[in-house]
Enzyme design. Structure first.
Site, PDB file in Angstrom:
ATOM      1  N   LEU A  37      42.548  -0.938   2.005  1.00  0.00           N
ATOM      2  CA  LEU A  37      42.137  -0.064   2.779  1.00  0.00           C
ATOM      3  C   LEU A  37      40.725   0.276   2.619  1.00  0.00           C
ATOM      4  N   ALA A  85      40.068  -9.528   5.479  1.00  0.00           N
ATOM      5  CA  ALA A  85      38.698 -10.123   5.281  1.00  0.00           C
ATOM      6  C   ALA A  85      37.649  -8.999   5.627  1.00  0.00           C
ATOM      7  N   SER A  87      35.450  -8.528   8.598  1.00  0.00           N
ATOM      8  CA  SER A  87      35.364  -8.960   9.910  1.00  0.00           C
ATOM      9  C   SER A  87      34.612  -8.784  11.003  1.00  0.00           C
ATOM     10  N   THR A 141      38.920 -17.797  12.401  1.00  0.00           N
ATOM     11  CA  THR A 141      38.041 -17.716  13.605  1.00  0.00           C
ATOM     12  C   THR A 141      37.589 -18.752  14.455  1.00  0.00           C
ATOM     13  N   ASP A 142      37.131 -18.702  15.480  1.00  0.00           N
ATOM     14  CA  ASP A 142      36.499 -19.564  16.557  1.00  0.00           C
ATOM     15  C   ASP A 142      34.931 -19.879  16.341  1.00  0.00           C
ATOM     16  N   GLU A 143      34.475 -18.656  15.498  1.00  0.00           N
ATOM     17  CA  GLU A 143      33.065 -18.657  15.209  1.00  0.00           C
ATOM     18  C   GLU A 143      32.524 -19.841  14.064  1.00  0.00           C
ATOM     19  N   LYS A 172      33.889 -17.378   6.677  1.00  0.00           N
ATOM     20  CA  LYS A 172      34.983 -17.562   7.111  1.00  0.00           C
ATOM     21  C   LYS A 172      35.016 -19.342   7.131  1.00  0.00           C
ATOM     22  N   LYS A 207      34.150  -2.330  17.211  1.00  0.00           N
ATOM     23  CA  LYS A 207      33.995  -3.659  18.101  1.00  0.00           C
ATOM     24  C   LYS A 207      33.661  -3.273  19.371  1.00  0.00           C
ATOM     25  N   ARG A 211      34.353   0.227  21.257  1.00  0.00           N
ATOM     26  CA  ARG A 211      33.126   0.996  21.217  1.00  0.00           C
ATOM     27  C   ARG A 211      32.881   1.474  22.767  1.00  0.00           C
ATOM     28  N   TYR A 225      24.237  -5.272  24.203  1.00  0.00           N
ATOM     29  CA  TYR A 225      23.291  -6.383  23.468  1.00  0.00           C
ATOM     30  C   TYR A 225      22.643  -7.345  24.422  1.00  0.00           C
ATOM     31  N   HIS A 294      22.476 -13.839  17.601  1.00  0.00           N
ATOM     32  CA  HIS A 294      23.796 -13.597  18.568  1.00  0.00           C
ATOM     33  C   HIS A 294      24.267 -15.189  19.012  1.00  0.00           C
TER      34      HIS A 294
HETATM   35  P1  NAD Z   1      39.965  -5.768  10.439  1.00  0.00           P
HETATM   36  O1  NAD Z   1      38.556  -5.686  10.014  1.00  0.00           O
HETATM   37  O2  NAD Z   1      40.307  -4.860  11.485  1.00  0.00           O
HETATM   38  O3  NAD Z   1      40.888  -5.543   9.057  1.00  0.00           O
HETATM   39  C1  NAD Z   1      40.685  -6.332   8.123  1.00  0.00           C
HETATM   40  C2  NAD Z   1      41.765  -5.579   7.124  1.00  0.00           C
HETATM   41  O4  NAD Z   1      41.722  -6.329   5.585  1.00  0.00           O
HETATM   42  C3  NAD Z   1      41.624  -3.988   6.759  1.00  0.00           C
HETATM   43  O5  NAD Z   1      42.842  -3.537   6.730  1.00  0.00           O
HETATM   44  C4  NAD Z   1      40.906  -3.950   5.332  1.00  0.00           C
HETATM   45  O6  NAD Z   1      41.380  -2.776   4.804  1.00  0.00           O
HETATM   46  C5  NAD Z   1      41.533  -5.124   4.632  1.00  0.00           C
HETATM   47  N1  NAD Z   1      40.712  -5.842   3.452  1.00  0.00           N
HETATM   48  C6  NAD Z   1      39.432  -5.869   3.723  1.00  0.00           C
HETATM   49  N2  NAD Z   1      39.027  -6.477   2.292  1.00  0.00           N
HETATM   50  C7  NAD Z   1      39.977  -6.567   1.518  1.00  0.00           C
HETATM   51  C8  NAD Z   1      40.205  -6.989   0.400  1.00  0.00           C
HETATM   52  N3  NAD Z   1      39.394  -7.395  -0.537  1.00  0.00           N
HETATM   53  N4  NAD Z   1      41.769  -6.877  -0.114  1.00  0.00           N
HETATM   54  C9  NAD Z   1      42.544  -6.493   0.543  1.00  0.00           C
HETATM   55  N5  NAD Z   1      42.319  -6.166   1.764  1.00  0.00           N
HETATM   56  C10 NAD Z   1      41.121  -6.164   2.434  1.00  0.00           C
HETATM   57  O7  NAD Z   1      40.035  -7.376  10.834  1.00  0.00           O
HETATM   58  P2  NAD Z   1      41.037  -7.970  12.038  1.00  0.00           P
HETATM   59  O8  NAD Z   1      40.076  -7.956  13.219  1.00  0.00           O
HETATM   60  O9  NAD Z   1      42.103  -7.411  12.071  1.00  0.00           O
HETATM   61  O10 NAD Z   1      40.695  -9.499  11.711  1.00  0.00           O
HETATM   62  C11 NAD Z   1      41.901  -9.949  10.756  1.00  0.00           C
HETATM   63  C12 NAD Z   1      41.590 -11.293  10.272  1.00  0.00           C
HETATM   64  O11 NAD Z   1      41.617 -12.120  11.542  1.00  0.00           O
HETATM   65  C13 NAD Z   1      40.356 -11.650   9.579  1.00  0.00           C
HETATM   66  O12 NAD Z   1      40.360 -12.638   8.826  1.00  0.00           O
HETATM   67  C14 NAD Z   1      39.408 -12.220  10.857  1.00  0.00           C
HETATM   68  O13 NAD Z   1      38.432 -13.059  10.322  1.00  0.00           O
HETATM   69  C15 NAD Z   1      40.512 -13.083  11.531  1.00  0.00           C
HETATM   70  N6  NAD Z   1      40.130 -12.937  12.964  1.00  0.00           N
HETATM   71  C16 NAD Z   1      39.733 -11.736  13.813  1.00  0.00           C
HETATM   72  C17 NAD Z   1      39.485 -11.993  15.373  1.00  0.00           C
HETATM   73  C18 NAD Z   1      39.193 -10.793  16.017  1.00  0.00           C
HETATM   74  O14 NAD Z   1      38.823 -10.849  17.190  1.00  0.00           O
HETATM   75  N7  NAD Z   1      39.242  -9.472  15.423  1.00  0.00           N
HETATM   76  C19 NAD Z   1      39.545 -13.380  15.770  1.00  0.00           C
HETATM   77  C20 NAD Z   1      40.086 -14.581  15.035  1.00  0.00           C
HETATM   78  C21 NAD Z   1      40.285 -14.107  13.906  1.00  0.00           C
HETATM   79  O1  DAU Z   2      35.676 -14.949  18.091  1.00  0.00           O
HETATM   80  C1  DAU Z   2      36.218 -14.080  17.067  1.00  0.00           C
HETATM   81  C2  DAU Z   2      35.694 -13.060  16.498  1.00  0.00           C
HETATM   82  O2  DAU Z   2      35.537 -12.066  17.553  1.00  0.00           O
HETATM   83  C3  DAU Z   2      36.291 -12.382  15.254  1.00  0.00           C
HETATM   84  O3  DAU Z   2      36.173 -13.669  14.121  1.00  0.00           O
HETATM   85  C4  DAU Z   2      35.260 -11.479  14.655  1.00  0.00           C
HETATM   86  O4  DAU Z   2      36.194 -10.786  13.404  1.00  0.00           O
HETATM   87  C5  DAU Z   2      35.554 -10.322  15.445  1.00  0.00           C
HETATM   88  O5  DAU Z   2      34.737  -9.295  15.262  1.00  0.00           O
HETATM   89  C6  DAU Z   2      34.790 -10.776  17.046  1.00  0.00           C
HETATM   90  O6  DAU Z   2      33.421 -11.015  16.690  1.00  0.00           O
HETATM   91  P1  DAU Z   2      32.176 -10.803  17.878  1.00  0.00           P
HETATM   92  O7  DAU Z   2      30.808 -10.874  17.257  1.00  0.00           O
HETATM   93  O8  DAU Z   2      32.524 -11.750  18.968  1.00  0.00           O
HETATM   94  O9  DAU Z   2      32.839  -9.326  18.348  1.00  0.00           O
HETATM   95  P2  DAU Z   2      32.141  -7.778  18.612  1.00  0.00           P
HETATM   96  O10 DAU Z   2      33.384  -6.963  19.124  1.00  0.00           O
HETATM   97  O11 DAU Z   2      31.126  -7.420  17.424  1.00  0.00           O
HETATM   98  O12 DAU Z   2      31.295  -8.169  19.729  1.00  0.00           O
HETATM   99  C7  DAU Z   2      31.852  -9.003  20.948  1.00  0.00           C
HETATM  100  C8  DAU Z   2      30.331  -9.050  21.908  1.00  0.00           C
HETATM  101  O13 DAU Z   2      29.793  -7.962  22.436  1.00  0.00           O
HETATM  102  C9  DAU Z   2      29.313  -9.937  21.155  1.00  0.00           C
HETATM  103  O14 DAU Z   2      28.801 -10.965  22.248  1.00  0.00           O
HETATM  104  C10 DAU Z   2      28.367  -8.819  20.795  1.00  0.00           C
HETATM  105  C11 DAU Z   2      28.528  -7.991  22.027  1.00  0.00           C
HETATM  106  N1  DAU Z   2      28.653  -6.176  21.806  1.00  0.00           N
HETATM  107  C12 DAU Z   2      29.125  -5.746  20.734  1.00  0.00           C
HETATM  108  C13 DAU Z   2      28.829  -4.301  20.392  1.00  0.00           C
HETATM  109  C14 DAU Z   2      29.842  -3.896  19.302  1.00  0.00           C
HETATM  110  C15 DAU Z   2      27.566  -5.642  22.533  1.00  0.00           C
HETATM  111  O15 DAU Z   2      27.132  -6.169  23.588  1.00  0.00           O
HETATM  112  N2  DAU Z   2      27.540  -4.174  22.542  1.00  0.00           N
HETATM  113  C16 DAU Z   2      28.460  -3.417  21.414  1.00  0.00           C
HETATM  114  O16 DAU Z   2      28.101  -2.312  21.227  1.00  0.00           O
END
Ligand code: NAD
Ligand code: DAU
Length: 352
Positions: A37, A85, A87, A141-143, A172, A207, A211, A225, A294
């Site tokens: 949390l 993670a 993230s 992640t694909d990153e 990651k 995100k 946002r 951005y 970026h």
């Molecule tokens: P998020 O940031 O929304 O959630 C992360 C969760 O992990 C939270 O509930 C947080 O409390 C918990 N957490 C963080 N540190 C912790 C710790 N030390 N011990 C226990 N719990 C902990 O993340 P998300 O966007 O749901 O991503 C989840 C997973 O999927 C991550 O591993 C991320 O790298 C991966 N992923 C995310 C995306 C994306 O688009 N968001 C895409 C591909 C992969």
């Molecule tokens: O590709 C998978 C990844 O996608 C995950 O592994 C990450 O956990 C997840 O956060 C996400 O990463 P990005 O960096 O791609 O996501 P983000 O939402 O931060 O940003 C998406 C794109 O938008 C990126 O090119 C930055 C841009 N951006 C982001 C914000 C927050 C803006 O232009 N304006 C903004 O305010």
């Protein structure tokens, strides 16, 4: 009955996966949720799920060896799904250390605890034996593959070399490498999924899509951005959940599967779609400072997942999925409002 240990299930994707899992299995399942949390975890997201007798919620850190070992000792866990993670890329630029601790050391601890709990001695050649049917899925992640040029015809495949650019993606990538090493060296039954950008309900307001949507709902202008031409490959989080389940239950041990839904779009294209959905002019946003380092473009080739496991995305109309997501944020202000002000204050301090 299958027993799951799902980490990070109070976060965006983990929570959506927990909901998916409980609906899919009906009675025949037991899930231990482990979540620290952090600012990204919200217990309200899974309040109905943790009230379910099939779920046990444990507040704690994936780095806590004693705590995780106790969970394995108390419950004969079949499947570990490691979502937990740090993230967010922008936060990793501001504070890399935490990302190393959670993403690298946390994954190492989860792997070690699974290894000890599932170990069943050695075979006649001295190779480690593990309990049948157990599996560890690292959600990645694909990153980890770095970025592509806008005009590059290539997409990422399972064979693309790792080339992470940000502190987030390098941690990651490190955790993926640990999973591979624990599989190769110790024989731990593990797989990795690498997914593209998720969208859908319960995503934190820091995100991109949430946002912009919540800025508009608060009467503020969206923030873009750089030049806005960076491309992300969008997938609905429900499709990611379905892929995770297929990989977990039917994916081959030791393999990596890429998850994507052919959803490449530039940020400016996505932002204009959001503005249109609100009936606002397409230029009603502010350009802000670019993210250092970026990544330009991500693109997933999901052929292996589709061919081997028959997975197909169900949310194939991005605008429809985006409209549903916007409607969710409109209807659930109580969920996102508490995090909004502090999130925007952080961004303002960074010039974003
Ligand atoms: P998020 O940031 O929304 O959630 C992360 C969760 O992990 C939270 O509930 C947080 O409390 C918990 N957490 C963080 N540190 C912790 C710790 N030390 N011990 C226990 N719990 C902990 O993340 P998300 O966007 O749901 O991503 C989840 C997973 O999927 C991550 O591993 C991320 O790298 C991966 N992923 C995310 C995306 C994306 O688009 N968001 C895409 C591909 C992969
Ligand atoms: O590709 C998978 C990844 O996608 C995950 O592994 C990450 O956990 C997840 O956060 C996400 O990463 P990005 O960096 O791609 O996501 P983000 O939402 O931060 O940003 C998406 C794109 O938008 C990126 O090119 C930055 C841009 N951006 C982001 C914000 C927050 C803006 O232009 N304006 C903004 O305010």
């Amino acid at each position: 009955m299958k027993r799951y240990l799902v980490t990070g299930a109070a976060g965006f994707i983990g929570a959506n996966f927990l909901k998916y899992l409980l609906k899919k299995y009906e009675e025949d399942i037991y899930v231990v949720v482990l979540d620290k949390l952090t600012y990204a975890g919200n217990l309200g997201t899974i309040k109905d799920e943790i009230a379910d007798s099939r779920v046990r919620f444990v507040k704690g850190d994936i780095r806590n060896a004693e705590l995780v070992a106790n969970i394995f000792a108390e419950t004969d866990i079949d499947y570990v799904v490691n979502f937990a993670a740090e993230s967010h890329v922008d936060r990793s630029i501001a504070n890399p250390q935490l990302f190393l601790e959670t993403n690298i050391l946390g994954t190492q601890n989860m792997l070690d605890c699974a290894r000890k709990a599932w170990y069943r001695g050695k075979d006649s050649e001295g190779k480690p034996l593990y309990a049948e049917g157990k599996k560890f899925l690292q959600v990645s992640t694909d990153e980890v593959y770095g970025d592509l040029a806008l005009d590059d015809p290539a997409r990422f495949t399972e064979e693309t070399p790792y080339r992470p650019s940000s502190p987030y993606s390098s941690t990651k990538a490190s955790s993926d490498l640990l999973v591979r090493a624990w599989h190769r060296t110790f024989g731990v039954r593990a797989t990795i999924s690498n997914c593209s950008n998720n969208y859908g309900p319960y995503q934190h307001v820091e995100k991109f899509i949430p946002r912009q949507v919540t800025n508009i709902l608060c009467g503020m202008r969206p923030r873009l951005y750089g030049d806005g031409l960076n491309v992300r490959d969008w997938i609905h989080t429900e499709d990611h959940s379905a892929a995770v389940w297929e990989i977990l239950t039917r994916g081959r041990i030791g393999e990596t599967y890429l998850v994507g839904a052919d959803g490449e779009r530039s940020n400016i294209e996505v932002l204009r779609a959001i503005l249109r959905a609100f009936g606002l002019p397409e230029d009603d946003f502010d350009w802000v400072r670019d993210r250092p380092g970026h990544d330009r473009r991500y693109a997933i080739d999901p052929t292996k997942l589709r061919r081997e496991l028959g997975w197909e995305p169900r949310h194939t109309d991005f605008i429809e999925g985006l409209d549903q997501t916007i409607a969710w944020y409109r209807d659930n202000e109580d969920w996102w409002r508490p995090a909004k002000e502090a999130t925007e204050a952080r961004y303002a301090a960074q010039g974003q």
